[in-house]
Design a protein around this motif. Structure first.
Motif, mmCIF file in Angstrom:
data_model
loop_
_atom_site.group_PDB
_atom_site.id
_atom_site.type_symbol
_atom_site.label_atom_id
_atom_site.label_comp_id
_atom_site.label_asym_id
_atom_site.label_seq_id
_atom_site.Cartn_x
_atom_site.Cartn_y
_atom_site.Cartn_z
ATOM 1 N N HIS A 21 3.939 2.383 3.607
ATOM 2 C CA HIS A 21 4.937 2.597 2.561
ATOM 3 C C HIS A 21 4.317 2.882 1.193
ATOM 4 O O HIS A 21 4.757 3.792 0.483
ATOM 5 C CB HIS A 21 5.843 1.366 2.475
ATOM 6 N N ARG A 22 3.281 2.132 0.813
ATOM 7 C CA ARG A 22 2.741 2.231 -0.546
ATOM 8 C C ARG A 22 1.219 2.340 -0.575
ATOM 9 O O ARG A 22 0.532 1.755 0.241
ATOM 10 C CB ARG A 22 3.127 0.992 -1.360
ATOM 11 N N ASP A 23 0.726 3.048 -1.583
ATOM 12 C CA ASP A 23 -0.683 3.098 -1.896
ATOM 13 C C ASP A 23 -1.124 1.699 -2.336
ATOM 14 O O ASP A 23 -0.402 1.026 -3.065
ATOM 15 C CB ASP A 23 -0.884 4.115 -3.033
ATOM 16 N N GLN A 24 -2.290 1.265 -1.909
ATOM 17 C CA GLN A 24 -2.766 -0.077 -2.245
ATOM 18 C C GLN A 24 -3.259 -0.203 -3.680
ATOM 19 O O GLN A 24 -3.203 -1.272 -4.267
ATOM 20 C CB GLN A 24 -3.898 -0.474 -1.296
ATOM 21 N N ALA A 25 -3.755 0.876 -4.241
ATOM 22 C CA ALA A 25 -4.323 0.809 -5.589
ATOM 23 C C ALA A 25 -3.256 0.740 -6.671
ATOM 24 O O ALA A 25 -3.365 -0.061 -7.597
ATOM 25 C CB ALA A 25 -5.235 2.012 -5.832
ATOM 26 N N TYR A 26 -2.213 1.561 -6.565
ATOM 27 C CA TYR A 26 -1.221 1.659 -7.641
ATOM 28 C C TYR A 26 0.206 1.390 -7.187
ATOM 29 O O TYR A 26 1.138 1.540 -7.975
ATOM 30 C CB TYR A 26 -1.295 3.053 -8.288
ATOM 31 N N SER A 27 0.397 1.029 -5.940
ATOM 32 C CA SER A 27 1.725 0.761 -5.365
ATOM 33 C C SER A 27 2.664 1.958 -5.436
ATOM 34 O O SER A 27 3.878 1.808 -5.503
ATOM 35 C CB SER A 27 2.378 -0.460 -6.025
ATOM 36 N N VAL A 28 2.103 3.162 -5.440
ATOM 37 C CA VAL A 28 2.908 4.379 -5.438
ATOM 38 C C VAL A 28 3.529 4.543 -4.052
ATOM 39 O O VAL A 28 2.850 4.378 -3.035
ATOM 40 C CB VAL A 28 2.038 5.607 -5.782
ATOM 41 N N GLU A 29 4.808 4.884 -4.013
ATOM 42 C CA GLU A 29 5.479 5.066 -2.732
ATOM 43 C C GLU A 29 4.954 6.327 -2.047
ATOM 44 O O GLU A 29 4.932 7.405 -2.626
ATOM 45 C CB GLU A 29 6.991 5.169 -2.913
ATOM 46 N N ILE A 30 4.551 6.181 -0.785
ATOM 47 C CA ILE A 30 4.054 7.284 0.023
ATOM 48 C C ILE A 30 5.154 7.789 0.958
ATOM 49 O O ILE A 30 5.273 8.979 1.203
ATOM 50 C CB ILE A 30 2.815 6.850 0.823
#
Length: 127
Positions: free
Chosen positions: A61-70
């Motif tokens: 669901h999310r990038d681990q570095a910036y919590s951007v929704e994938i």
């Protein structure tokens, strides 16, 4: 296209290690080694299926570095469910135990050991 390829295609950032091996393994480290992750049993801890599903869905669901929704949470949960279906009801689940298993800034995922096959869904992200 199989679920492993779908996951790799749709989780379109970072490094995704996702696949299934046609064997059961005695340890999480044995599976980790096949996916070029650190093969030290001390790095992995066993978790329950619910926790494993939550970890897998979140890294999709999310990038681990910036919590951007994938991808949407719904899509991440559907992909997770299809991936886990491959291993059967008696599968065992493992994740890293506050121990990096790659050289990436962030890495997390799930190793699954089933009765007939085992697999890995692991993601590496950089900041």
């Amino acid at each position: 296209m199989g679920i492993d390829e779908d996951i790799k295609r749709l989780r379109d950032c970072g490094v995704v290690r996702c696949g299934v091996l046609p064997l059961s393994a005695p340890t999480a480290a044995a599976i980790a080694k096949a996916f070029e992750l650190r093969d030290n049993d001390a790095c992995y801890r066993e978790i329950d299926e619910s926790t494993a599903r939550s970890i897998a869905a979140e890294v999709l669901h999310r990038d681990q570095a910036y919590s951007v929704e994938i991808m949407t949470p719904d899509r991440a949960e559907r992909l997770t469910a299809k991936f886990f279906e491959q291993f059967g009801a008696q599968a065992r689940y493992f994740t890293n135990n506050w121990c990096p298993v790659t050289d990436a800034t962030f890495d997390v995922g799930v190793i699954v050991i089933g009765a007939m096959q085992s697999g890995c869904l692991w993601v590496e992200d950089e900041d």
